[in-house]
Scaffold this motif. Sequence first.
Motif, short mmCIF file in Angstrom:
data_model
loop_
_atom_site.label_atom_id
_atom_site.label_comp_id
_atom_site.label_asym_id
_atom_site.label_seq_id
_atom_site.Cartn_x
_atom_site.Cartn_y
_atom_site.Cartn_z
N GLY A 99 0.80 -1.22 0.00
CA GLY A 99 0.00 0.00 0.00
C GLY A 99 0.82 1.26 0.00
N LEU A 136 -3.77 -7.17 -9.16
CA LEU A 136 -4.68 -7.09 -10.30
C LEU A 136 -4.44 -5.81 -11.10
CD1 LEU A 136 -8.05 -8.43 -8.86
CD2 LEU A 136 -6.52 -9.56 -10.48
N ALA A 137 -4.34 -4.68 -10.40
CA ALA A 137 -4.11 -3.42 -11.09
C ALA A 137 -2.77 -3.42 -11.82
CB ALA A 137 -4.16 -2.26 -10.09
N ASN A 184 -5.51 -7.30 2.42
CA ASN A 184 -6.37 -6.16 2.13
C ASN A 184 -5.92 -5.39 0.89
OD1 ASN A 184 -8.03 -6.68 4.31
ND2 ASN A 184 -6.90 -5.34 5.69
N VAL A 185 -4.62 -5.35 0.67
CA VAL A 185 -4.12 -4.51 -0.42
C VAL A 185 -3.51 -5.31 -1.56
CG1 VAL A 185 -3.68 -2.56 1.10
CG2 VAL A 185 -1.88 -4.25 0.74
N SER A 186 -3.10 -6.55 -1.31
CA SER A 186 -2.34 -7.28 -2.32
C SER A 186 -3.19 -7.65 -3.53
CB SER A 186 -1.71 -8.54 -1.72
OG SER A 186 -2.73 -9.42 -1.26
N VAL A 187 -4.43 -8.09 -3.31
CA VAL A 187 -5.28 -8.52 -4.42
C VAL A 187 -5.52 -7.36 -5.38
CG1 VAL A 187 -7.53 -9.40 -5.07
CG2 VAL A 187 -6.37 -10.33 -3.06
N TYR A 188 -5.91 -6.22 -4.82
CA TYR A 188 -6.15 -5.04 -5.66
C TYR A 188 -4.86 -4.61 -6.35
CZ TYR A 188 -6.65 -0.12 -6.84
OH TYR A 188 -6.63 1.08 -7.49
N TYR A 189 -3.76 -4.60 -5.61
CA TYR A 189 -2.48 -4.14 -6.17
C TYR A 189 -2.03 -5.05 -7.30
CZ TYR A 189 2.53 -3.52 -6.58
OH TYR A 189 3.79 -3.34 -7.07
#
Length: 251
Positions: A108, A180-181, A173-178
């Motif tokens: 993050g 994928l993006a 909390n942040v790894s999946v979004y990070y």
Amino acid sequence: MKLLTASPGEQGPLPSEMVSLSERLSHMLAVRAGFVAVIASAGYLGVKVEAGLRGQLLILSGLYLLLSFAVEGLRRSTGVRGLFLIGVTLLIDGIYLAWAMYVSGGPGSPLSFLLYLHLIAVTLLASFRTGLKIALWHSLLLFVGFYAQLAGFLDPVGDAGRNPDQVVAQFRNVSVYYVLAFWVVAIATVAFSSLNERELRRRGLDLEALSGMAAELDNATKSSSAADCLAASLVEAFRFRRVAVLFNRDG
């Protein structure tokens, strides 16, 4: 009729159309200097950096910049294979940026945008295949940092404290979004870069075909020979089944 077109191994692109390896590495050196400038001034830009690691980050940034200039100087002075040095320096880039992210909050971190810039720069200056490899390298380093914190080799950063459960929760909390993006950007950049490379190759082939046809026409002594050359060139370039060349015998 045989066309006098040089094969790709005999004749490459014109010098004016080529971007030399030295020029590409110079651009990457400027990108690395920009990374160091942003990371070294992160604390003054409002980015929270772990107090005990701030000094280490500054020292590492200086060493990283010196190493980058030293490798480029070595390549220019000794003529060492550029492709090998590119691979080594790209791996070092990933480690340096991963450490900068770690000391500024992990996945993050506000500095995570530097990974996107690095991916785009490498893909555009090297190749789309190299861009995919760099995307894999950055993703691997992300998970290495996570498991290193979980195993106790690295102190947890951010709000996780030293509780392994909190480390896992923070990472989840942040790894999946990070991830994928990051991979959306990687795939999009690689796709556009691949299209660009194919277009450049097609233009190179078209230029070679035109050069061969011009040489054949220059050697033609009769109008019928010129017609044969035009017909054969069109068949070769466009895979036509039939070609008709019309001309006036009276001139």
